[in-house]
Design a protein around this motif. Sequence first.
Motif, PDB file in Angstrom:
ATOM      1  N   VAL A 161       0.766  -1.166   0.035  1.00  0.00           N
ATOM      2  CA  VAL A 161       0.260  -0.627  -0.287  1.00  0.00           C
ATOM      3  C   VAL A 161       0.569   1.444   0.293  1.00  0.00           C
ATOM      4  O   VAL A 161       0.736   1.771  -0.828  1.00  0.00           O
ATOM      5  CB  VAL A 161      -1.020  -0.465   1.337  1.00  0.00           C
ATOM      6  N   SER A 162       2.142   1.188   0.380  1.00  0.00           N
ATOM      7  CA  SER A 162       2.773   2.653   0.604  1.00  0.00           C
ATOM      8  C   SER A 162       3.521   2.675  -0.983  1.00  0.00           C
ATOM      9  O   SER A 162       3.873   3.560  -0.813  1.00  0.00           O
ATOM     10  CB  SER A 162       3.815   2.554   1.839  1.00  0.00           C
ATOM     11  N   PHE A 163       3.828   2.013  -1.757  1.00  0.00           N
ATOM     12  CA  PHE A 163       4.955   1.685  -2.895  1.00  0.00           C
ATOM     13  C   PHE A 163       3.328   2.326  -4.096  1.00  0.00           C
ATOM     14  O   PHE A 163       4.024   2.995  -4.771  1.00  0.00           O
ATOM     15  CB  PHE A 163       4.729   0.260  -3.371  1.00  0.00           C
ATOM     16  N   LEU A 164       2.027   2.118  -3.605  1.00  0.00           N
ATOM     17  CA  LEU A 164       1.153   2.654  -4.024  1.00  0.00           C
ATOM     18  C   LEU A 164       1.134   4.420  -4.505  1.00  0.00           C
ATOM     19  O   LEU A 164       1.086   4.277  -5.493  1.00  0.00           O
ATOM     20  CB  LEU A 164      -0.107   2.778  -3.958  1.00  0.00           C
ATOM     21  N   GLU A 165       1.745   4.471  -3.522  1.00  0.00           N
ATOM     22  CA  GLU A 165       1.490   6.862  -3.707  1.00  0.00           C
ATOM     23  C   GLU A 165       3.158   6.519  -5.206  1.00  0.00           C
ATOM     24  O   GLU A 165       2.360   7.434  -5.786  1.00  0.00           O
ATOM     25  CB  GLU A 165       2.327   6.809  -2.740  1.00  0.00           C
ATOM     26  N   GLN A 166       3.866   6.295  -4.788  1.00  0.00           N
ATOM     27  CA  GLN A 166       4.813   5.758  -6.272  1.00  0.00           C
ATOM     28  C   GLN A 166       4.270   5.174  -7.412  1.00  0.00           C
ATOM     29  O   GLN A 166       5.383   5.792  -8.627  1.00  0.00           O
ATOM     30  CB  GLN A 166       6.163   5.935  -5.206  1.00  0.00           C
ATOM     31  N   PHE A 167       4.064   4.402  -7.396  1.00  0.00           N
ATOM     32  CA  PHE A 167       3.758   3.311  -8.655  1.00  0.00           C
ATOM     33  C   PHE A 167       2.458   3.395  -8.596  1.00  0.00           C
ATOM     34  O   PHE A 167       1.595   2.240  -7.722  1.00  0.00           O
ATOM     35  CB  PHE A 167       4.442   1.936  -8.503  1.00  0.00           C
ATOM     36  N   PRO A 168       1.805   3.883  -9.757  1.00  0.00           N
ATOM     37  CA  PRO A 168       0.205   4.206  -8.921  1.00  0.00           C
ATOM     38  C   PRO A 168      -0.654   2.553 -10.289  1.00  0.00           C
ATOM     39  O   PRO A 168      -1.647   2.376 -10.269  1.00  0.00           O
ATOM     40  CB  PRO A 168      -0.473   5.083  -9.692  1.00  0.00           C
ATOM     41  N   ASN A 169       0.382   2.032 -10.653  1.00  0.00           N
ATOM     42  CA  ASN A 169       0.045   1.035 -11.370  1.00  0.00           C
ATOM     43  C   ASN A 169       0.132  -0.189 -10.850  1.00  0.00           C
ATOM     44  O   ASN A 169      -0.392  -1.416 -10.903  1.00  0.00           O
ATOM     45  CB  ASN A 169       0.767   0.677 -13.079  1.00  0.00           C
ATOM     46  N   ILE A 170      -0.008  -0.717  -9.521  1.00  0.00           N
ATOM     47  CA  ILE A 170       0.385  -1.551  -9.020  1.00  0.00           C
ATOM     48  C   ILE A 170      -1.515  -1.833  -7.766  1.00  0.00           C
ATOM     49  O   ILE A 170      -2.358  -0.791  -7.255  1.00  0.00           O
ATOM     50  CB  ILE A 170       0.763  -1.075  -6.881  1.00  0.00           C
ATOM     51  N   ILE A 171      -1.477  -2.870  -7.990  1.00  0.00           N
ATOM     52  CA  ILE A 171      -2.783  -3.490  -7.389  1.00  0.00           C
ATOM     53  C   ILE A 171      -2.780  -4.033  -5.789  1.00  0.00           C
ATOM     54  O   ILE A 171      -2.362  -5.542  -6.379  1.00  0.00           O
ATOM     55  CB  ILE A 171      -3.781  -4.472  -8.084  1.00  0.00           C
ATOM     56  N   VAL A 172      -2.781  -3.728  -5.035  1.00  0.00           N
ATOM     57  CA  VAL A 172      -2.511  -4.488  -3.688  1.00  0.00           C
ATOM     58  C   VAL A 172      -3.784  -5.726  -3.514  1.00  0.00           C
ATOM     59  O   VAL A 172      -4.714  -5.003  -3.217  1.00  0.00           O
ATOM     60  CB  VAL A 172      -2.181  -3.666  -2.447  1.00  0.00           C
ATOM     61  N   THR A 173      -3.787  -7.099  -2.850  1.00  0.00           N
ATOM     62  CA  THR A 173      -4.974  -7.508  -3.056  1.00  0.00           C
ATOM     63  C   THR A 173      -4.507  -8.506  -1.517  1.00  0.00           C
ATOM     64  O   THR A 173      -2.989  -8.634  -0.882  1.00  0.00           O
ATOM     65  CB  THR A 173      -5.195  -8.730  -3.824  1.00  0.00           C
ATOM     66  N   ARG A 174      -5.721  -8.638  -0.947  1.00  0.00           N
ATOM     67  CA  ARG A 174      -5.492  -8.810   0.336  1.00  0.00           C
ATOM     68  C   ARG A 174      -6.436  -9.715   0.366  1.00  0.00           C
ATOM     69  O   ARG A 174      -7.682  -9.506   0.164  1.00  0.00           O
ATOM     70  CB  ARG A 174      -5.362  -8.189   1.480  1.00  0.00           C
ATOM     71  N   THR A 175      -6.677 -10.504   2.410  1.00  0.00           N
ATOM     72  CA  THR A 175      -7.874 -11.161   2.154  1.00  0.00           C
ATOM     73  C   THR A 175      -8.029 -12.249   4.048  1.00  0.00           C
ATOM     74  O   THR A 175      -7.503 -11.663   4.688  1.00  0.00           O
ATOM     75  CB  THR A 175      -7.694 -12.862   2.050  1.00  0.00           C
ATOM     76  N   PHE A 176      -8.980 -12.030   3.997  1.00  0.00           N
ATOM     77  CA  PHE A 176      -9.418 -12.421   5.327  1.00  0.00           C
ATOM     78  C   PHE A 176      -9.677 -14.036   5.687  1.00  0.00           C
ATOM     79  O   PHE A 176     -10.040 -14.822   6.551  1.00  0.00           O
ATOM     80  CB  PHE A 176     -11.291 -11.472   5.914  1.00  0.00           C
TER      81      PHE A 176
END
Length: 368
Positions: free
Chosen positions: A211-226
């Motif tokens: 998520v913190s990489f997302l600011e610099q790289f808008p082409n990142i999609i972070v996926t997480r799960t419960f």
Amino acid sequence: MSCDFLKMATVGVQGLQPYVPGKPVDELERELGISNIVKLASNENPLGPSDAALNAIQKCLKDLCRYPDGNGFILKSALADKLSVGLNQITLGNGSNDILELIARAFGDERSEIIFSQYAFAVYPIATQAIGAKAVVVPAVAWGHDLKAMADAITPATRIIFIANPNNPTGTWIDSATLLAFMKRVPENVMVVLDEAYGEYIDLPDFPDGVSFLEQFPNIIVTRTFSKAFGLAALRVGYSVSHPQVADVLNRVRQPFNVNQPALVAATAALSDSAYLARSREVNSKGMLQLESGFKTLGLDFIPSVGNFVCVDVGRDARPVYDALLREGVIVRPVGNYGMPRHLRVSIGLESENARFIAALKAVLAIA
Ligand SMILES: *Cc1c(COP(=O)(O)O)cnc(C)c1O
């Protein structure tokens, strides 16, 4: 019947091999007529769901006649708060698998290339094949993703790169510096999926927070799960964090009510149950040491893992060992379908479950 319906499916779908899940406990009970089975096959949380999640579900049952909140407002708000991102950056999924497929459908088609690593999570090839895209499988190094080679594999046709950090089934991980160097080489029109299904288990200083990489790289999609550290695998709920425009795209392809109401309320409750999460992590790190020491005693190699599972090399074809363990009432996961025919993947269980598994493995290897 004169019509071959399989031939009527799209070319991609015709080539699909269904996902093979871990064997359910009741299935083994039915097949062998045994009870007291230990399942260490699907990286589930051995603690059972948190009381907070169970209470939230109880309270919502009287409203089961209603459609769920299609926008998932309460859960998205809680996530946005916790992660310090906008509500419009979050997409909820029916498990994070749902989101992985949404990404493939939204950004890929039969002209696309989709890159992932050898030994990477099995859903990536399935999502790729389902849309008829070309899978570009990059050889692993020491069981882990080779991000340099993955960047080298990018072509003008590349649309998506799937990275599991840590990876399932190998448990290998990518550090911040390696990820940063990789991202600098990826064109902005290539979506990079950082699948952090096991992220909550890890607190290594150089483990990257997607998520913190997302600011610099808008082409990142972070996926997480419960499904894993939050202990809610049966409910099917996961999420992604992305650029708002990417979330808007995913929102267009998802089903209107893809996450059910018990899942929404339970996930929201689980998210704030920090005591449960802390216990999950503690049980996991102790259990990992227990299994590792068991493997050492048995003289077996294993792949060091930062997840809630570990792959052990049984030194022979693992399939008969898997079958023999079933007869001992212990379900683990064979990974021959990943090209790892001598390994078994074992999820970390409770202390007693881990002990049962090690004892069964010892007995089985002595006679196999
Ligand atoms: C378990 C797992 C998932 C998540 O599965 P869901 O239950 O669909 O959320 C995603 N990625 C990896 C690598 C996994 O191991």
